[in-house]
Design a protein around this motif. Sequence first.
Motif, short mmCIF file in Angstrom:
data_model
loop_
_atom_site.label_atom_id
_atom_site.label_comp_id
_atom_site.label_asym_id
_atom_site.label_seq_id
_atom_site.Cartn_x
_atom_site.Cartn_y
_atom_site.Cartn_z
N LEU A 82 0.82 -1.22 0.00
CA LEU A 82 0.00 0.00 0.00
C LEU A 82 0.85 1.27 0.00
N GLN A 83 2.02 1.19 0.61
CA GLN A 83 2.86 2.38 0.68
C GLN A 83 3.96 2.39 -0.38
N HIS A 84 3.83 1.53 -1.38
CA HIS A 84 4.71 1.58 -2.55
C HIS A 84 4.19 2.70 -3.46
N PRO A 85 5.08 3.36 -4.22
CA PRO A 85 4.62 4.45 -5.09
C PRO A 85 3.47 4.08 -6.03
N ARG A 86 3.41 2.84 -6.50
CA ARG A 86 2.31 2.49 -7.41
C ARG A 86 0.96 2.63 -6.74
N CYS A 87 0.90 2.45 -5.43
CA CYS A 87 -0.36 2.59 -4.70
C CYS A 87 -0.49 3.97 -4.07
N GLN A 88 0.53 4.40 -3.36
CA GLN A 88 0.40 5.64 -2.59
C GLN A 88 0.31 6.88 -3.47
N ASN A 89 0.75 6.81 -4.72
CA ASN A 89 0.67 7.99 -5.58
C ASN A 89 -0.76 8.46 -5.80
N CYS A 90 -1.71 7.56 -5.74
CA CYS A 90 -3.13 7.94 -5.87
C CYS A 90 -3.81 8.08 -4.51
N HIS A 91 -3.05 7.92 -3.44
CA HIS A 91 -3.59 8.01 -2.08
C HIS A 91 -2.78 9.00 -1.24
N PRO A 92 -2.59 10.24 -1.75
CA PRO A 92 -1.81 11.23 -0.98
C PRO A 92 -2.66 11.92 0.08
N ALA A 93 -1.99 12.64 0.95
CA ALA A 93 -2.71 13.40 1.99
C ALA A 93 -3.43 14.61 1.39
N GLY A 94 -2.84 15.22 0.38
CA GLY A 94 -3.43 16.40 -0.24
C GLY A 94 -4.34 16.04 -1.40
N ASP A 95 -4.66 17.03 -2.21
CA ASP A 95 -5.55 16.82 -3.34
C ASP A 95 -4.83 16.73 -4.67
N ALA A 96 -3.51 16.82 -4.67
CA ALA A 96 -2.74 16.62 -5.89
C ALA A 96 -2.18 15.21 -5.87
N PRO A 97 -2.45 14.41 -6.91
CA PRO A 97 -1.86 13.08 -6.94
C PRO A 97 -0.34 13.18 -7.04
N LEU A 98 0.32 12.10 -6.71
CA LEU A 98 1.77 12.02 -6.84
C LEU A 98 2.08 11.21 -8.08
N GLN A 99 3.32 11.28 -8.54
CA GLN A 99 3.70 10.49 -9.71
C GLN A 99 5.16 10.10 -9.63
N GLY A 100 5.51 9.07 -10.36
CA GLY A 100 6.89 8.59 -10.44
C GLY A 100 7.27 7.70 -9.28
N ASP A 101 8.42 7.07 -9.45
CA ASP A 101 8.91 6.18 -8.39
C ASP A 101 9.35 6.97 -7.16
N ASP A 102 9.57 8.28 -7.32
CA ASP A 102 9.95 9.12 -6.18
C ASP A 102 8.74 9.82 -5.56
N SER A 103 7.55 9.55 -6.06
CA SER A 103 6.30 10.11 -5.52
C SER A 103 6.33 11.64 -5.42
N HIS A 104 6.72 12.28 -6.51
CA HIS A 104 6.69 13.75 -6.53
C HIS A 104 5.28 14.21 -6.90
N VAL A 105 4.97 15.46 -6.54
CA VAL A 105 3.65 16.01 -6.84
C VAL A 105 3.44 16.03 -8.34
N HIS A 106 2.27 15.60 -8.78
CA HIS A 106 1.93 15.53 -10.20
C HIS A 106 2.11 16.89 -10.85
N THR A 107 2.74 16.90 -12.01
CA THR A 107 2.91 18.15 -12.75
C THR A 107 1.58 18.57 -13.39
N GLN A 108 1.55 19.66 -14.04
CA GLN A 108 0.37 20.24 -14.69
C GLN A 108 -0.71 20.67 -13.70
N ASN A 109 -0.36 20.83 -12.43
CA ASN A 109 -1.31 21.26 -11.40
C ASN A 109 -2.57 20.38 -11.37
N VAL A 110 -2.39 19.10 -11.54
CA VAL A 110 -3.52 18.16 -11.50
C VAL A 110 -4.07 18.13 -10.09
#
Length: 196
Positions: free
Chosen positions: A47-75
């Motif tokens: 659950l806490q691997h980037p493939r899962c946690q990237n769509c389950h962040p604390a905020g309202d911007a999804p994360l992306q990449g293996d480093d779980s950075h904030v999604h670009t394009q202000n998604v």
Amino acid sequence: MNPHRLAMLVMLVLLLSACRPPSDGASPTDARGADGVVAFETVRRVLQHPRCQNCHPAGDAPLQGDDSHVHTQNVQRGPEGRGMVGAECATCHGLANPPSAYGPHVPPGNANGWHMPPPDTKLVFVGLSPRALCEQVRDPARNGHKDAAALRVHLEDPLVVWGWTPGHGRAPVPTPRDTFLAAWERWMRAGAPCPD
């Protein structure tokens, strides 16, 4: 009430109670609870691997990449978890992963449509302690109103399964899916105990 109906009612109650974890779970100190806590550690790692946690962040911007950075394009999550008007997840995320010939930075796809949990039940995986994650996952008030049976069905959703086949340039969840599902079942059978 006739005895046959009473017996059927008792069986139904027993069946339903077996399908959902008790509100307090098994004790981590008894053998069954200890096995469940060990099984949950496997569940937690997934659950806490980037493939899962990237769509389950604390905020309202999804994360992306293996480093779980904030999604670009202000998604942003949006009112239903499918993005904001004009920038819905499906705008870039198609119905399948593109071929690897498209390169490493092409948005992945999914047959059920890309999305995050809705804002009223974010089901956050990022940054939680194992105990907090465990308590949240098994709490229907915080997990999308899912009991144990509905959570198990959710694990078959194509977007969840995608984590093991994320497409070109993305690391899949390293725990084999069968191992994850077996750990999930062991955790549930133990009463879904949470670590201390």
